[in-house]
Scaffold this motif. Sequence first.
Motif, PDB file in Angstrom:
ATOM      1  N   ASN A 291     -15.767  38.684  78.351  1.00  0.00           N
ATOM      2  CA  ASN A 291     -15.294  38.776  76.973  1.00  0.00           C
ATOM      3  C   ASN A 291     -16.385  38.489  75.946  1.00  0.00           C
ATOM      4  N   GLY A 292     -17.606  38.185  76.423  1.00  0.00           N
ATOM      5  CA  GLY A 292     -18.722  38.015  75.498  1.00  0.00           C
ATOM      6  C   GLY A 292     -18.849  36.647  74.881  1.00  0.00           C
ATOM      7  N   TYR A 293     -18.273  35.600  75.502  1.00  0.00           N
ATOM      8  CA  TYR A 293     -18.439  34.243  74.979  1.00  0.00           C
ATOM      9  C   TYR A 293     -19.913  33.863  75.017  1.00  0.00           C
ATOM     10  N   ALA A 294     -20.456  33.441  73.880  1.00  0.00           N
ATOM     11  CA  ALA A 294     -21.899  33.200  73.763  1.00  0.00           C
ATOM     12  C   ALA A 294     -22.241  31.732  73.619  1.00  0.00           C
ATOM     13  N   GLY A 295     -21.252  30.849  73.786  1.00  0.00           N
ATOM     14  CA  GLY A 295     -21.475  29.430  73.544  1.00  0.00           C
ATOM     15  C   GLY A 295     -21.820  28.639  74.787  1.00  0.00           C
ATOM     16  N   TRP A 296     -21.611  27.325  74.668  1.00  0.00           N
ATOM     17  CA  TRP A 296     -21.950  26.382  75.731  1.00  0.00           C
ATOM     18  C   TRP A 296     -20.739  26.066  76.597  1.00  0.00           C
ATOM     19  N   ALA A 297     -21.011  25.733  77.849  1.00  0.00           N
ATOM     20  CA  ALA A 297     -20.021  25.131  78.731  1.00  0.00           C
ATOM     21  C   ALA A 297     -20.311  23.640  78.753  1.00  0.00           C
ATOM     22  N   ALA A 298     -19.408  22.845  78.170  1.00  0.00           N
ATOM     23  CA  ALA A 298     -19.638  21.400  78.012  1.00  0.00           C
ATOM     24  C   ALA A 298     -18.689  20.623  78.910  1.00  0.00           C
ATOM     25  N   LEU A 299     -19.258  19.790  79.755  1.00  0.00           N
ATOM     26  CA  LEU A 299     -18.438  18.945  80.616  1.00  0.00           C
ATOM     27  C   LEU A 299     -17.746  17.874  79.779  1.00  0.00           C
ATOM     28  N   GLU A 300     -16.430  17.801  79.916  1.00  0.00           N
ATOM     29  CA  GLU A 300     -15.688  16.657  79.382  1.00  0.00           C
ATOM     30  C   GLU A 300     -15.065  15.942  80.571  1.00  0.00           C
ATOM     31  N   TRP A 301     -15.500  14.731  80.814  1.00  0.00           N
ATOM     32  CA  TRP A 301     -15.024  13.987  81.971  1.00  0.00           C
ATOM     33  C   TRP A 301     -13.872  13.078  81.567  1.00  0.00           C
ATOM     34  N   GLU A 302     -12.726  13.298  82.187  1.00  0.00           N
ATOM     35  CA  GLU A 302     -11.568  12.410  82.028  1.00  0.00           C
ATOM     36  C   GLU A 302     -10.815  12.432  83.356  1.00  0.00           C
ATOM     37  N   CYS A 303     -11.182  11.543  84.254  1.00  0.00           N
ATOM     38  CA  CYS A 303     -10.546  11.526  85.576  1.00  0.00           C
ATOM     39  C   CYS A 303      -9.914  10.165  85.820  1.00  0.00           C
ATOM     40  N   CYS A 304      -8.695  10.172  86.330  1.00  0.00           N
ATOM     41  CA  CYS A 304      -7.985   8.921  86.587  1.00  0.00           C
ATOM     42  C   CYS A 304      -8.372   8.298  87.917  1.00  0.00           C
ATOM     43  N   LEU A 305      -9.249   8.971  88.702  1.00  0.00           N
ATOM     44  CA  LEU A 305      -9.612   8.460  90.022  1.00  0.00           C
ATOM     45  C   LEU A 305     -11.114   8.234  90.191  1.00  0.00           C
ATOM     46  N   LYS A 306     -11.927   9.203  89.835  1.00  0.00           N
ATOM     47  CA  LYS A 306     -13.361   9.161  90.136  1.00  0.00           C
ATOM     48  C   LYS A 306     -14.143   8.453  89.032  1.00  0.00           C
ATOM     49  N   ASN A 307     -15.231   7.758  89.403  1.00  0.00           N
ATOM     50  CA  ASN A 307     -16.046   7.095  88.391  1.00  0.00           C
ATOM     51  C   ASN A 307     -16.879   8.114  87.610  1.00  0.00           C
ATOM     52  N   LYS A 308     -17.265   7.733  86.387  1.00  0.00           N
ATOM     53  CA  LYS A 308     -17.871   8.696  85.477  1.00  0.00           C
ATOM     54  C   LYS A 308     -19.284   9.094  85.892  1.00  0.00           C
ATOM     55  N   ASP A 309     -20.025   8.215  86.587  1.00  0.00           N
ATOM     56  CA  ASP A 309     -21.386   8.578  87.003  1.00  0.00           C
ATOM     57  C   ASP A 309     -21.362   9.739  87.993  1.00  0.00           C
ATOM     58  N   ASP A 310     -20.506   9.627  88.997  1.00  0.00           N
ATOM     59  CA  ASP A 310     -20.372  10.723  89.960  1.00  0.00           C
ATOM     60  C   ASP A 310     -19.768  11.949  89.296  1.00  0.00           C
ATOM     61  N   GLY A 311     -18.800  11.725  88.391  1.00  0.00           N
ATOM     62  CA  GLY A 311     -18.192  12.847  87.696  1.00  0.00           C
ATOM     63  C   GLY A 311     -19.191  13.637  86.872  1.00  0.00           C
ATOM     64  N   ALA A 312     -20.143  12.927  86.239  1.00  0.00           N
ATOM     65  CA  ALA A 312     -21.161  13.606  85.428  1.00  0.00           C
ATOM     66  C   ALA A 312     -22.137  14.373  86.309  1.00  0.00           C
ATOM     67  N   ARG A 313     -22.650  13.714  87.330  1.00  0.00           N
ATOM     68  CA  ARG A 313     -23.635  14.363  88.199  1.00  0.00           C
ATOM     69  C   ARG A 313     -23.039  15.589  88.882  1.00  0.00           C
ATOM     70  N   GLU A 314     -21.850  15.441  89.434  1.00  0.00           N
ATOM     71  CA  GLU A 314     -21.198  16.570  90.089  1.00  0.00           C
ATOM     72  C   GLU A 314     -20.815  17.650  89.073  1.00  0.00           C
ATOM     73  N   GLY A 315     -20.436  17.222  87.858  1.00  0.00           N
ATOM     74  CA  GLY A 315     -20.023  18.175  86.836  1.00  0.00           C
ATOM     75  C   GLY A 315     -21.156  19.066  86.373  1.00  0.00           C
ATOM     76  N   ALA A 316     -22.358  18.485  86.225  1.00  0.00           N
ATOM     77  CA  ALA A 316     -23.512  19.290  85.811  1.00  0.00           C
ATOM     78  C   ALA A 316     -23.808  20.361  86.852  1.00  0.00           C
ATOM     79  N   ALA A 317     -23.808  19.988  88.120  1.00  0.00           N
ATOM     80  CA  ALA A 317     -24.057  20.959  89.190  1.00  0.00           C
ATOM     81  C   ALA A 317     -22.938  21.995  89.256  1.00  0.00           C
ATOM     82  N   PHE A 318     -21.707  21.547  89.024  1.00  0.00           N
ATOM     83  CA  PHE A 318     -20.550  22.447  89.058  1.00  0.00           C
ATOM     84  C   PHE A 318     -20.685  23.542  88.000  1.00  0.00           C
ATOM     85  N   ILE A 319     -21.067  23.144  86.790  1.00  0.00           N
ATOM     86  CA  ILE A 319     -21.221  24.131  85.715  1.00  0.00           C
ATOM     87  C   ILE A 319     -22.355  25.095  86.025  1.00  0.00           C
TER      88      ILE A 319
END
Length: 359
Positions: A291-319
Amino acid sequence: MQTIKGPSLHLAQFSDDVFPFNSLEAIAGWAAENGFRALQIPAWDKRLFDVNLAAESQQYCDEITDMLAQHGLVISELTTHIFGQLMAVHPAYDALCDSFAPPHLHGKPEARTAWAKQQLLAAVSASSRLGLTEMGTFSGSLAWPYVFPFPQRPAGLVETAFDELARRWLPILDACEEQGVNLCYEIHPGEDLHDGISFEMFLQRTGHHPRCKILFDPSHFVLQQLNYLDFLDIYRDHIGMFHVKDAEFNPTGRQGMYGGYQSWADRAGRFRSTGDGQVDFRAIFSRLTQNGYAGWAALEWECCLKNKDDGAREGAAFIRDHIIPVTDKIFDDFAAAPVSQSQIDRLLGITTTEAEHHG
């Protein structure tokens, strides 16, 4: 088509009073080490960013830009959700929302809204000085307590709420037009702009303002059981920002989407770290790219189980793994051959006389 930019990291859930989350420079180093290319900065968090100084000082903005560049980072967008929330607060939420404003404004709803408006205008100017084209926010909510139609809503209640919401936001949207910044409302339960229909109601009342855009976060669509892929096609021309946040919805015989007043961990619908929930991100990245989206993919971490350090590291690789580098070739070009118009006519069984007649 364009290749989506990323990964960026929304800092709202990561800023803290302890190192490395207590200053923008420290968190920038940490984010770069975890694989991010950009930061999405919450304009309300003074530990990271002085929005009023940024609105007035090009030097301050340049210093931030230069510091982030030393870490290989840029600012993807500013977010103003807390300010946006205060633009429209139903009295039922006054006490809860007072904490978003300075203490001298507590218990003074009109003064609190006026302050929020000025902060939003400052964030628009700051975005412009930083060379940013998108800014995220919440719409606030006047009608949300009446989202379920019982007791029966009085005729005109919803219309009046949306008329007033548009009246409050139009000066901000006009300032965005002057500064060349799109204002992207996060479609979010609890806000009056919580689905496509409510966005359309607001957009119509703004006169289809060219700066009125959408921040797309599929997690909120899972919790509402709304088709987020259809949404991407319907509102493709309005989507200006993208939060990569996962969620899951597991209804039982005891609770559904309303959650039974349970904590996040015990709700049928809950937020998860990217890849741990039910969002079909491969389909989303494909649809946004097409569809031509030209912006950023920004990780927003809000998990009720996983800690934010792992969530950030895994999220960057995921994106990174989900971004689709757009091709400049068609896959079957290798089999293509030049064909003249006369050959095309023969392929279609068109005679010379017929071709001349239609020509």
